[in-house]
Design a protein around this motif. Structure first.
Motif, PDB file in Angstrom:
ATOM      1  N   LEU A 187       0.800  -1.230   0.000  1.00  0.00           N
ATOM      2  CA  LEU A 187       0.000   0.000   0.000  1.00  0.00           C
ATOM      3  C   LEU A 187       0.826   1.270   0.000  1.00  0.00           C
ATOM      4  O   LEU A 187       0.401   2.298  -0.526  1.00  0.00           O
ATOM      5  N   VAL A 188       1.972   1.232   0.625  1.00  0.00           N
ATOM      6  CA  VAL A 188       2.815   2.440   0.663  1.00  0.00           C
ATOM      7  C   VAL A 188       4.257   2.025   0.390  1.00  0.00           C
ATOM      8  O   VAL A 188       4.617   0.868   0.582  1.00  0.00           O
ATOM      9  N   PRO A 189       5.087   2.979  -0.048  1.00  0.00           N
ATOM     10  CA  PRO A 189       6.510   2.661  -0.226  1.00  0.00           C
ATOM     11  C   PRO A 189       7.094   2.251   1.122  1.00  0.00           C
ATOM     12  O   PRO A 189       6.706   2.785   2.160  1.00  0.00           O
ATOM     13  N   ILE A 190       7.995   1.317   1.088  1.00  0.00           N
ATOM     14  CA  ILE A 190       8.482   0.770   2.347  1.00  0.00           C
ATOM     15  C   ILE A 190       9.370   1.765   3.084  1.00  0.00           C
ATOM     16  O   ILE A 190       9.423   1.778   4.311  1.00  0.00           O
ATOM     17  N   SER A 191      10.044   2.618   2.348  1.00  0.00           N
ATOM     18  CA  SER A 191      10.840   3.643   3.013  1.00  0.00           C
ATOM     19  C   SER A 191      11.116   4.738   2.000  1.00  0.00           C
ATOM     20  O   SER A 191      10.869   4.580   0.814  1.00  0.00           O
ATOM     21  N   GLY A 192      11.649   5.828   2.502  1.00  0.00           N
ATOM     22  CA  GLY A 192      11.999   6.913   1.606  1.00  0.00           C
ATOM     23  C   GLY A 192      11.363   8.210   2.047  1.00  0.00           C
ATOM     24  O   GLY A 192      10.663   8.283   3.066  1.00  0.00           O
ATOM     25  N   LEU A 220       3.602  16.914  -2.528  1.00  0.00           N
ATOM     26  CA  LEU A 220       2.424  16.079  -2.319  1.00  0.00           C
ATOM     27  C   LEU A 220       2.785  14.621  -2.083  1.00  0.00           C
ATOM     28  O   LEU A 220       2.093  13.900  -1.384  1.00  0.00           O
ATOM     29  N   ASP A 221       3.900  14.199  -2.686  1.00  0.00           N
ATOM     30  CA  ASP A 221       4.336  12.819  -2.523  1.00  0.00           C
ATOM     31  C   ASP A 221       4.580  12.459  -1.072  1.00  0.00           C
ATOM     32  O   ASP A 221       4.600  11.294  -0.698  1.00  0.00           O
ATOM     33  N   ALA A 247       2.862  12.588   1.504  1.00  0.00           N
ATOM     34  CA  ALA A 247       1.808  11.845   2.193  1.00  0.00           C
ATOM     35  C   ALA A 247       2.018  10.343   2.058  1.00  0.00           C
ATOM     36  O   ALA A 247       1.810   9.589   2.995  1.00  0.00           O
ATOM     37  N   ARG A 248       2.460   9.912   0.878  1.00  0.00           N
ATOM     38  CA  ARG A 248       2.641   8.482   0.667  1.00  0.00           C
ATOM     39  C   ARG A 248       3.740   7.927   1.552  1.00  0.00           C
ATOM     40  O   ARG A 248       3.649   6.816   2.055  1.00  0.00           O
ATOM     41  N   PHE A 249       4.794   8.724   1.716  1.00  0.00           N
ATOM     42  CA  PHE A 249       5.915   8.231   2.494  1.00  0.00           C
ATOM     43  C   PHE A 249       5.654   8.320   3.995  1.00  0.00           C
ATOM     44  O   PHE A 249       6.157   7.520   4.756  1.00  0.00           O
ATOM     45  N   LEU A 250       4.901   9.342   4.376  1.00  0.00           N
ATOM     46  CA  LEU A 250       4.757   9.572   5.804  1.00  0.00           C
ATOM     47  C   LEU A 250       3.641   8.756   6.429  1.00  0.00           C
ATOM     48  O   LEU A 250       3.610   8.580   7.635  1.00  0.00           O
ATOM     49  N   ALA A 255      14.269   5.573   6.350  1.00  0.00           N
ATOM     50  CA  ALA A 255      15.173   6.340   5.495  1.00  0.00           C
ATOM     51  C   ALA A 255      14.714   7.784   5.341  1.00  0.00           C
ATOM     52  O   ALA A 255      14.758   8.342   4.256  1.00  0.00           O
ATOM     53  N   PHE A 257      -4.308  14.545   5.380  1.00  0.00           N
ATOM     54  CA  PHE A 257      -3.371  13.430   5.253  1.00  0.00           C
ATOM     55  C   PHE A 257      -4.109  12.133   4.992  1.00  0.00           C
ATOM     56  O   PHE A 257      -3.736  11.349   4.125  1.00  0.00           O
ATOM     57  N   PRO A 259       0.622   1.810  -5.530  1.00  0.00           N
ATOM     58  CA  PRO A 259       0.731   2.882  -4.540  1.00  0.00           C
ATOM     59  C   PRO A 259       2.029   2.834  -3.741  1.00  0.00           C
ATOM     60  O   PRO A 259       2.370   3.794  -3.072  1.00  0.00           O
ATOM     61  N   ASN A 260       2.749   1.732  -3.819  1.00  0.00           N
ATOM     62  CA  ASN A 260       3.990   1.702  -3.048  1.00  0.00           C
ATOM     63  C   ASN A 260       5.197   2.106  -3.877  1.00  0.00           C
ATOM     64  O   ASN A 260       6.333   1.885  -3.483  1.00  0.00           O
ATOM     65  N   ARG A 309      19.288   3.094   4.546  1.00  0.00           N
ATOM     66  CA  ARG A 309      20.083   2.773   5.727  1.00  0.00           C
ATOM     67  C   ARG A 309      19.875   1.332   6.151  1.00  0.00           C
ATOM     68  O   ARG A 309      20.782   0.660   6.582  1.00  0.00           O
ATOM     69  N   LYS A 345      12.545  -3.337  -1.619  1.00  0.00           N
ATOM     70  CA  LYS A 345      12.342  -2.490  -2.798  1.00  0.00           C
ATOM     71  C   LYS A 345      12.929  -3.148  -4.040  1.00  0.00           C
ATOM     72  O   LYS A 345      12.394  -3.006  -5.136  1.00  0.00           O
ATOM     73  N   PRO A 399      -1.748  -3.840  -5.023  1.00  0.00           N
ATOM     74  CA  PRO A 399      -2.063  -3.549  -3.620  1.00  0.00           C
ATOM     75  C   PRO A 399      -3.235  -4.389  -3.119  1.00  0.00           C
ATOM     76  O   PRO A 399      -4.117  -4.772  -3.878  1.00  0.00           O
TER      77      PRO A 399
END
Lengths: 325, 469, 736
Positions: free
Chosen positions: A176-181, A186-187, A189-192, A273, C21, C35-36, C358, C366, C702
């Motif tokens: 559902l979301v990027p694993i880290s970064g 606007l991007d 929101a996806r990372f946080l 990250a 958010f 989405p990821n 890290r 990834k 997803p």
């Protein structure tokens, strides 16, 4: 009030001096300047000359507290302690041991740290207070009992598990979301989303339980009985009177951390990250970069003191009876 | 086999702690209000259950604190004096010998009979095949195509009985105790315990004892023949690692407080009672320490301790002693960073006590300051100390894991929850997932910390005068 | 009243923020097919290479950088005169920005030219002449920008001009110019710049004594004018001269055949004086504007984003000179499809994005999700990807292969060893009586035989290494393969492969050394050996446990003295260690760069050399002196064999392993060939963007029901709360 603030800030000076002295002694107990030089130059081809050169260039060749080679004030002033530690009082952090400008780095990294820490802080505060009020509303029922048990269970889980488990579930299994970064705009929101969620959940147990006890204490007071007698509904009592009167103990615990928010969270930033100050600090600890750790300690202490002052001020805002003198 | 007992510094402190606990218990039994408070704790089933769980953990930790070195087998006639192995073992190691020595090559799942990874092996006929090799110890007694369930059931058959016997024996003993003290017939006492109507929540204790006995019996039955919780990357039994982690957790959770307690109490009371420049100085010290972010303070101190330990390697005969010194140092450092909170609380409380009538009166009668502090102040702040001790315990156990991740925790050779998590955290990224090390650390830690938290709650409710109902 | 309003505003504000958010996250997760995806949507479908880096690059200044992680960036930007051929193995030097291979001429002490270097002792100096390609242009850079009058535009900047400027790309004007020989000379002079601490300064000064003189001059100059630009053009460097606009000449003391390898490193790349001057202006350093952060180059790529905390981005250099993909390679390259792009213009990829990772978990995930095109399996967390067979052969695990992931392996030119401190009285005893010495030697051999390196490699590296037989790693001249290459002390040749002699032999050696079953034959004292290590890597708990197991089997008591890195370095430097693990990455593919690790005059304790074991053997040292200057050939091989045999007999190291560089890549990355020496290989690589897009979409479907669940829960929970709040507010209004 102004006089009070000035006095508090003046009082901060000896404290910061103590902090500086303490960390300085601690760190130069750990790392002689030779060690620092070797660390930075790398093990390959690092000769004694190269180390000596590096130390001279970076100003690490001075004595620690007392320089007999100089005259007058310079005997004390031209030393490592003054050079590396006391200079920070002017917020001049100098350069890290690997050469980059610390102040600039801090400016750059504040944003990402805040972007994670602030939503986490606000959301967990709201969530914890709402949940705590709910538990208090249902006090002495099964809901309350199990709520507290769940809270205790949640606070008994190491935060490492929340992070590892959260990343595994949400990013890997559900995609559902990027694993880290981290990214701006606007991007973001996806990372946080995930770090904030994990941050909120990880802290929810203990803070909910903590607010619950505060509210419970408050609810046994006379004015609550009066309010109920006036015919106000229980919910209204909770939200209008109890919440407001419990603000002082809440503020005591909460306001003091606000200035430190931008220092970020070591764990979160490292796992996700996020290029914030938390991961900066962890890198510095692992890389034994004394200059950076020293600066972070100093800033942390300043922020703590600012937090204390803010707490006092916030009392006067929520309760006009409090006077600072 | 002859052994040489080894007393590591933390062992000594653990024993001191146990003596202190006994002393506190005796003191509490004599002192009516605190006896009353403890009774309030004992009334809660949850608290009694938690206390029982903690006792089980403490027993494991205690066994793990009895260290010794084995004598090396003699070298025929050449031996003049006994020579001992440099490896320091504990009574727990001795009990768990099969688990300790039965190491596989690498990962294997709980109850597995094969390794988790495929390997190319040479067939008897000279060819090669990619198979999951059989484990050397785990389920090695099973035939290749033998089903596991009958064997498991067969081995577990006696365990419920053993657990029942254990719990039953305890029940009878408790009933005798209740009957004697409550001056009631034995059968009534028995019925009251079973129906949960005793003053202290004995039924919860029995339940926990039954469950614990069941688990232990199952462990005794299965662990020598299976890797009940699987094995880790180098093939060590995860159950063994989890059990060994308990002592580290307990030591960090308790010794830290034990080490900081004298300072916090002495300084806190001194600051509150004496006031003046003493108060100023103490306040200054703890504000300075408090204002340094604790992780950084811990990091710096741990690095320094390490240097000290490393530069005096001749202080330590064995690796275990080094690791132990580091553990102790970590406790001391955590103590330094956490005493300020208690100190501040005690100062505030003493400030209040100082103005109370009986303290004023004692002073007017010319009692010495030391006597006043010992007789009137100290006993009246002990509840704060107690509450802090139990509350700090769980957070310290949790902190250890995080510190080990940052690289400033216990010695890497010390088995702890932190080192377990740290080694296992990358395993979730594997495909298929290696979940058992992490899950074992999770469960053991959760049970330990949860029990501690629940007990702490009960203790706080019982001792905090503001909460007394 | 005012306070009430304030609190309400802040509450609304918070609520709005929360809603924002939540909505943004939900929306993104709901509509996006992947989405990821950690990259901006605008980058999808573009010819961009995605990779990761774990360590923050500290120095990108070509005269300072000496770390593998930094090389990934620097070698794409800076073009040294020479490069390694992308495909050929063993490694072969080829012209980089040089027009052809340099010519080397030899002169004796009297200044007479020698025909060749066959008599090394006669050679007093060697002259290397390098001709560079004409017409090569620098990347666009503000330092080259000129105003309307043709004068440099940005050489008199003030602090005010630098407002809002944090990267050279924030300037408005750029320029370029042709690459000339003086740019290379300028860089060589920078090696002696006292402000820069070049790691190879001392090494090079041995062969180029002019550097020492220049260093002294520059130190004076730096003192006189502390904060100003030092125009190195004003200081001649003895031994380096410009022949013409595109040719320069370096005169080396004596014979140094390895010098050509150094010419393939950025230390000897070009540096325009303009750029140095540009970055020396006041205010630049404070903004991290420096050569160290923004190295200029003529290479295929240029650095366009330098954020070492999060991301490094390189883009195609528009001024890159014509360059084509090679048409010949090593045997097997054609079959592997590595010659398919023969003759096509380089580079293929438009942009390269390196993201900082890290933690290994996100990094690995990834990669599996397709968001990194390639991943080195450098960390032992990655061992799930491959499985090792009984003979150490490696294959990709089945589900990885099914995803089209390709495994590339090559033996790195590195050696990893368990060193014995030869000054230690127990294991070294180098200066003790012969009987004592022999005892220590046998003990060392016993340990060498006992420690099962094969098992270590299979458990901890999952096959990512080959057991070492001697210091020289396979693929470098001097290393013998097969039966001729085994270490007869430790191995025997059976069934067509090297097999360990085993514990019986180890125990025999131990008994011969006077410790039967690990007990002193006379006193019965147990034998205790100590490993000095840091607490990471080889000192990690798992490794230490494994080592303890091995020593236990031998009957030897094993103690780990772990410490931090600095303390460890100290112990090594002072010669106080006993056993220790060390590694060395060869700087160039020549046996000299590995065998010198045991050269007596290099002994670490005292001289701070690189001989950490402090091993001294006069015979070995004599042979080394000869071998060093010889050209590759049968004669050199013979001497190397003799040296290696001495080492095997003396066993100052347990030859541990040569790491194998493993790297994984997805099927859509083309033209990737492993080879640790070839660091500028990114220009040859190509990406099948469409295949990547499709795979990413397929692998990252997803799972949306948790979102729906969360939304429903939120509604159930929040809706009554909101309703209550509304009612409460209106009640308050009535109240007041």
């Amino acid at each position: 009030m102004l006089a009070y603030i000035v006095r508090r800030l003046l009082y901060a000076i000896p404290i910061l001096l103590g902090v500086n002295l303490f960390t300085f002694v601690l760190f130069f107990g750990v790392n002689s300047p030779d060690d620092i030089a070797r660390m930075q130059l790398g093990a390959k081809y690092a000769s004694a000359e190269a180390i000596a050169r590096w130390k001279t260039e970076r100003g690490y060749d001075k004595p620690m507290f007392y320089n007999p080679a100089q005259n007058g004030v310079a005997k004390v002033a031209d030393t490592l302690f003054v050079d590396k530690s006391l200079r920070m009082f002017t917020f001049d952090f100098g350069r890290a041991d690997d050469g980059h400008d610390i102040a600039r780095e801090i400016r750059l990294r504040m944003g990402p740290s805040l972007a994670v820490a602030l939503p986490t802080f606000l959301l967990s505060l709201t969530a914890a207070i709402v949940l705590a009020l709910l538990l208090v509303f249902f006090r002495a029922t099964a809901l309350d009992f199990w709520g507290v048990v769940i809270c205790v269970a949640m606070m008994s889980i190491s935060s490492m598990f929340y992070i590892i488990g959260g990343q595994w579930l949400v990013s890997k299994m559900w995609a559902l979301v990027p694993i880290s970064g981290y990214a701006g705009g606007l991007d973001m929101a996806r990372f946080l989303g995930l770090p904030v969620l994990i941050g909120v959940v990880a802290g929810l147990g203990s803070s909910t339980r903590w607010y619950r006890t505060i509210f419970l204490e408050e609810i046994s007071r006379d004015y609550v009985r009066t309010a109920r007698a006036k015919g106000l509904s229980e919910l209204a009592v909770l939200f209008r009177h109890v919440l407001k009167n419990a603000l002082i103990p809440i503020l005591t615990g909460v306001v003091v951390v606000i200035p430190s928010l931008f220092l970020g969270s070591l764990l979160m930033e490292s796992f996700f990250a996020v290029p914030g100050l938390g991961s900066y600090t962890i890198d510095a600890i692992r890389g034994q970069d004394f200059a950076v750790v020293r600066s972070m300690v100093f800033i942390g202490s300043v922020m703590y003191i600012v937090g204390l002052v803010l707490t006092d001020i916030s009392y006067t805002v929520v309760d006009p009876r409090v006077r600072l003198g | 086999m002859t052994i040489l007992p080894v007393l590591l510094p933390t062992d000594a402190l653990v024993f001191v702690l146990m003596l202190a606990a006994v002393a506190v218990a005796v003191q509490a039994a004599r002192h009516a209000p605190s006896r009353e408070a403890w009774r309030r704790v004992g009334q809660r089933p949850v608290a009694m259950a938690s206390a029982t769980i903690l006792l089980v953990f403490a027993a494991i930790g205690f066994l793990d604190s009895l260290h010794y070195r084995e004598q090396l087998p003699g070298q025929g006639e050449a031996t003049q004096k006994a020579v001992y192995s440099s490896e320091v073992l504990s009574a727990l190691d001795a009990v768990l010998t099969p688990l300790r020595v039965q190491t596989e090559k690498t990962y294997s799942a709980p109850f597995a009979r094969e390794l988790f990874q495929r390997e190319t092996v040479e067939q008897p006929d000279g060819g090669q095949a990619r198979i999951y090799p059989r484990l050397v110890y785990g389920a090695a007694h099973l035939q290749a195509d033998e089903a596991m369930w009958p064997d498991l059931l067969h081995r577990l058959a006696w365990t419920p009985l053993a657990a029942l016997l254990m719990a039953g024996a305890l029940l009878l003993a408790l009933a005798g105790h209740v009957a004697y003290h409550g001056r009631m017939p034995f059968s009534v006492a028995l019925r009251r315990i079973v129906s949960g109507q005793t003053a202290l929540a004995w039924r919860a204790v029995l339940l926990v004892v039954f469950l614990a006995a069941l688990l232990i019996a199952a462990g005794v039955a299965l662990a020598p023949h299976y890797h009940v919780l699987g094995t880790d990357k180098v093939g060590q039994d995860v159950l063994y690692l989890s059990l060994k982690s308990i002592r580290t957790g307990l030591v960090i959770g308790t010794l830290t407080t034990l080490i900081m307690l004298p300072f916090a109490v002495a300084l806190g009371i001194a600051a509150g009672y004496l006031g003046g420049w003493v108060d100023d100085a103490i306040q200054y010290v703890y504000t300075v320490l408090n204002s340094i972010p604790s992780v950084l303070l811990i990091a710096a101190s741990v690095l320094m301790m390490q240097v000290m330990i490393d530069s005096h390697s001749n202080w330590f005969d064995t690796a275990a002693q080094r690791a132990d010194a580091r553990l102790l140092a970590l406790c001391a450092i955590l103590g330094i960073t956490s005493w300020t909170g208690l100190c501040r609380l005690l100062r505030g409380e003493t400030l209040k006590l100082r103005e109370l009538d009986y303290v004023q009166a004692a002073r007017a009668f010319g009692a010495s300051t030391a006597a006043i502090l010992r007789r009137h102040v100290l006993p009246n702040v002990m509840h704060i100390v107690l509450i802090t001790v139990v509350l700090d315990f769980s957070s310290l156990v949790l902190a250890e894991a995080v510190l080990s991740y940052v690289g400033i925790g216990v010695d890497p050779t010390t088995i702890s929850f932190g080192t377990m998590i740290n080694m296992a955290r990358a395993e979730l990224a594997r495909e298929p997932v290696v979940w058992w090390s992490l899950a074992a650390a999770f469960v053991f830690m959760l049970v330990l910390v949860l029990a501690a938290n629940l007990l702490a709650d009960a203790v706080r409710d019982a001792f905090d005068p503001r909460r007394a109902r | 009243m005012f306070r009430r309003a304030l609190s309400r505003i802040s509450c609304r504000h918070v609520a709005a923020r929360v809603r924002f958010f939540a909505c943004a996250a939900l929306l993104v997760a709901a509509c996006d097919p992947t989405p990821n995806d950690p990259y901006p949507a605008s980058e999808r479908g573009q010819n961009i290479l995605y990779s990761a880096f774990t360590e923050r690059p500290k120095h990108l200044d070509p005269v300072q950088s000496f770390v593998e992680d930094e090389a990934t960036f620097l070698y794409q930007i800076v073009e040294p005169p020479l490069q390694y051929h992308y495909l050929k193995r063993p490694y072969a030097l080829a012209p980089g920005v040089a027009a052809r291979m340099p010519t080397v001429r030899y002169f004796d002490a009297a200044g007479r030219e020698l025909k060749d270097a066959s008599a090394p002792e006669k050679v007093a100096k060697s002259v290397v002449e390098i001709a560079i390609r004409p017409g090569v242009r620098w990347q666009p850079h503000p330092a080259f920008a000129r105003d309307e009058n043709g004068a440099p535009r940005y050489f008199a900047l003030t602090a005010a001009d630098l407002e809002d400027i944090y990267s050279p790309w924030d300037f408005r004007h750029f320029g370029s110019r042709e690459l000339v020989a003086n740019d290379f000379i300028y860089e060589i002079k920078r090696l002696a710049n006292p402000r820069l601490h070049s790691p190879i300064f001392e090494l090079m000064a041995e062969y180029l004594p002019g550097l020492k003189t220049l260093y002294a001059q520059l130190t004076e100059e730096a003192k006189k004018r502390p904060d100003e630009w030092m125009n190195l053009d004003a200081f001649p460097l003895d031994g380096v001269e410009e022949v013409d606009r595109h040719t320069y000449r370096i005169t080396l003391k004596g014979l140094y055949p390895q010098f050509l390898y150094w010419l393939s490193m950025p230390f000897f790349g070009p540096m325009p004086p303009e750029v140095d001057r540009f970055y020396s202006q006041p205010g630049m350093a404070e903004r991290n504007l420096s050569i160290d952060a923004w190295p200029p180059g003529t290479g295929p790529y240029m650095l366009v984003e330098n954020n070492p905390n999060a991301r490094m981005t390189m883009a195609k250099n528009p001024n890159f000179h014509p360059d084509t993909y090679p048409c010949e390679g090593a045997p097997g390259d054609a079959e592997a499809g590595l010659l398919a792009d023969c003759g096509k213009p380089l580079p293929f990829i438009d942009k390269m994005v390196f993201t900082r990772e890290r933690e290994t978990i996100p990094y690995w995930n990834k990669f599996l999700q397709g968001y990194y095109d390639a991943a080195g399996i450098s960390s032992d967390n990655f061992d799930q990807a491959v499985s090792v067979g009984g003979q150490g052969e490696v294959t990709l695990s089945d589900d990885m292969a099914a995803r089209g992931i390709v495994l590339l392996t090559s033996v790195a030119p590195s050696t990893f060893y368990l060193g014995f401190n030869m000054r230690d009285p127990l294991v070294g005893a180098q200066d003790a009586a012969p009987a004592q010495r022999e005892r220590a030697r046998l003990l060392r051999q016993a340990i060498s035989v006992a420690l099962d390196v094969e098992e270590y490699i299979s458990i901890f590296l999952n096959g990512r290494g080959v057991p070492a037989m001697q210091p020289i790693s396979p693929g470098i001249f001097g290393a013998r393969e097969g039966e001729a290459g085994i270490n007869p002390v430790v191995y025997e040749w059976r069934d067509g492969r090297a097999q360990r002699r085993g514990m019986v032999e180890a125990k025999r050696l131990l008994a011969e050394a006077g410790w039967p079953n690990g007990r002193d034959a006379k006193t019965g004292e147990p034998l205790i050996v100590n490993l000095d290590s840091t607490s990471e890597g080889m000192g990690s708990k798992a490794t230490v446990d494994w080592l303890a197991k091995q020593f236990r089997a031998l009957g030897v008591q094993f103690v780990v003295r772990s410490t931090d890195w600095n303390r460890f370095q100290d112990k090594i430097l002072q010669g106080n260690a006993q056993l220790f693990f060390m590694g060395w990455n060869a700087d160039y593919p020549d046996p000299e760069n590995l065998l010198f690790l045991l050269y007596g005059p290099q002994a670490k304790a005292g001289t701070q050399g690189n001989n950490s074991a402090n091993y001294v053997n006069p015979e070995y040292d004599r042979l080394f002196d000869r071998m060093k200057v010889m050209p590759d050939g049968a004669a050199r091989q013979q001497i190397i064999d003799r040296m290696v045999n001495i080492l095997r007999h003396d066993a100052p190291w347990v030859f541990w392993l040569h790491p194998k560089a493993y790297s994984l890549q997805h099927g859509w990355v083309k033209n990737r060939k492993p080879g640790a020496m070839v660091r500028n290989g990114l220009k040859y690589q190509r990406i099948d963007v469409a295949a990547r897009e499709q795979a990413r979409r397929e692998w990252n479907r997803p799972v949306r029901w948790p979102l729906v669940l969360a939304a429903v829960a939120l509604v159930i929970f929040v809706f009554p709360a909101i309703r209550f709040w509304r009612r409460h507010e209106s009640a308050t209004a009535r109240d007041a």
